[in-house]
Design a protein around this motif. Structure first.
Motif, PDB file in Angstrom:
ATOM      1  N   SER B  35     -33.674 -60.624 104.879  1.00  0.00           N
ATOM      2  CA  SER B  35     -32.423 -59.873 104.950  1.00  0.00           C
ATOM      3  C   SER B  35     -32.193 -59.094 103.650  1.00  0.00           C
ATOM      4  O   SER B  35     -31.696 -57.959 103.674  1.00  0.00           O
ATOM      5  N   ALA B  36     -32.581 -59.689 102.518  1.00  0.00           N
ATOM      6  CA  ALA B  36     -32.451 -58.988 101.230  1.00  0.00           C
ATOM      7  C   ALA B  36     -33.304 -57.721 101.225  1.00  0.00           C
ATOM      8  O   ALA B  36     -32.879 -56.675 100.729  1.00  0.00           O
ATOM      9  N   GLU B  37     -34.500 -57.803 101.799  1.00  0.00           N
ATOM     10  CA  GLU B  37     -35.367 -56.611 101.834  1.00  0.00           C
ATOM     11  C   GLU B  37     -34.791 -55.540 102.747  1.00  0.00           C
ATOM     12  O   GLU B  37     -34.877 -54.355 102.433  1.00  0.00           O
ATOM     13  N   GLU B  38     -34.213 -55.966 103.856  1.00  0.00           N
ATOM     14  CA  GLU B  38     -33.589 -54.967 104.730  1.00  0.00           C
ATOM     15  C   GLU B  38     -32.448 -54.272 103.986  1.00  0.00           C
ATOM     16  O   GLU B  38     -32.287 -53.051 104.052  1.00  0.00           O
ATOM     17  N   CYS B  39     -31.674 -55.049 103.263  1.00  0.00           N
ATOM     18  CA  CYS B  39     -30.564 -54.486 102.483  1.00  0.00           C
ATOM     19  C   CYS B  39     -31.083 -53.516 101.419  1.00  0.00           C
ATOM     20  O   CYS B  39     -30.535 -52.431 101.243  1.00  0.00           O
ATOM     21  N   ARG B  40     -32.125 -53.916 100.719  1.00  0.00           N
ATOM     22  CA  ARG B  40     -32.667 -53.083  99.643  1.00  0.00           C
ATOM     23  C   ARG B  40     -33.128 -51.723 100.180  1.00  0.00           C
ATOM     24  O   ARG B  40     -32.961 -50.697  99.547  1.00  0.00           O
ATOM     25  N   ARG B  41     -33.706 -51.728 101.393  1.00  0.00           N
ATOM     26  CA  ARG B  41     -34.155 -50.464 101.993  1.00  0.00           C
ATOM     27  C   ARG B  41     -32.987 -49.605 102.482  1.00  0.00           C
ATOM     28  O   ARG B  41     -32.965 -48.409 102.284  1.00  0.00           O
ATOM     29  N   ARG B  42     -32.037 -50.260 103.162  1.00  0.00           N
ATOM     30  CA  ARG B  42     -30.982 -49.501 103.841  1.00  0.00           C
ATOM     31  C   ARG B  42     -29.788 -49.186 102.963  1.00  0.00           C
ATOM     32  O   ARG B  42     -29.124 -48.171 103.140  1.00  0.00           O
ATOM     33  N   SER B  43     -29.443 -50.135 102.077  1.00  0.00           N
ATOM     34  CA  SER B  43     -28.231 -49.994 101.263  1.00  0.00           C
ATOM     35  C   SER B  43     -28.524 -50.451  99.850  1.00  0.00           C
ATOM     36  O   SER B  43     -27.987 -51.457  99.377  1.00  0.00           O
ATOM     37  N   PRO B  44     -29.375 -49.695  99.132  1.00  0.00           N
ATOM     38  CA  PRO B  44     -29.804 -50.151  97.800  1.00  0.00           C
ATOM     39  C   PRO B  44     -28.635 -50.391  96.833  1.00  0.00           C
ATOM     40  O   PRO B  44     -28.728 -51.260  95.966  1.00  0.00           O
ATOM     41  N   GLU B  45     -27.534 -49.672  97.034  1.00  0.00           N
ATOM     42  CA  GLU B  45     -26.401 -49.863  96.116  1.00  0.00           C
ATOM     43  C   GLU B  45     -25.743 -51.235  96.371  1.00  0.00           C
ATOM     44  O   GLU B  45     -25.311 -51.906  95.427  1.00  0.00           O
ATOM     45  N   TRP B  46     -25.684 -51.670  97.624  1.00  0.00           N
ATOM     46  CA  TRP B  46     -25.187 -53.024  97.927  1.00  0.00           C
ATOM     47  C   TRP B  46     -26.093 -54.069  97.280  1.00  0.00           C
ATOM     48  O   TRP B  46     -25.629 -55.029  96.699  1.00  0.00           O
TER      49      TRP B  46
END
Lengths: 121, 121
Positions: B35-46
């Motif tokens: 889930s962290a990797e998905e976040c890093r790709r889609r919403s790097p600022e989050w």
């Protein structure tokens, strides 16, 4: 034809702190992510190979803080990505308590030089 | 002055499978990293804000597969990064068994809309 290198990540967790299951799992996840990020920065090809192979993660036991620090020293000597986790101290443990050490992803044969004799949690 | 947005990641784990502590911790780590990797790709600022804030991770309980899938549906509806883990079946569980769902990192107020009523593991 060359044999494929086998990659894994090992997370070593202290068993002397009496962490509850959820606490322990969160600390293991911290160590896993921390070490994985170090690997991604330093050895992106290792990271990609590990992911392609199904990102194997193994959780094993350490007896205490000194044990974790010795293992970290060995991992550093071998040039393996690693991450030692200290708890933020919001629940259950005192601030700064070391809880887990993540090692790798890295070639399994190298990781085994550090953690090969530790028992599965 | 604007208030800071508070970020967290929640990992939901099935409690009906009788996973051992080490197995459970490894599955939670899979969900956390996925889930962290998905976040890093889609919403790097989050992702960066979450890391800066100490990358809070919370592990909570789900009752079974249907429960995990409902929660994933809600997370998707809200546009939250998430990762549902299916076990590779090498130890303890049958291949393809769902074990954990990672949600976020994301703003805590959004994550709470999905997992706010679940108990800590």
């Amino acid at each position: 034809m060359w044999g494929l290198t086998d990659f894994k990540q090992v997370i070593v967790a202290r068993t002397d702190l009496g962490m509850g299951k959820g606490k322990l799992a969160a600390q293991v996840a911290h160590a896993s992510l921390g070490s994985a990020e170090e690997c991604r920065r330093r050895s992106p090809e290792w990271y990609e190979d590990w992911k392609q192979q199904g990102q194997a993660k193994v959780v094993v036991k350490a007896t205490g803080e000194e044990h974790l620090r010795e293992l970290q020293k060995k991992a550093r000597t071998l040039g393996l990505p690693n991450s030692l986790i200290q708890d933020a101290g919001l629940t259950q443990l005192e601030e700064g308590t070391t809880t887990c050490l993540g090692i790798g992803p890295a070639p399994s044969s190298l990781v085994d030089k550090v953690t090969g004799d530790l028992k599965l949690l």
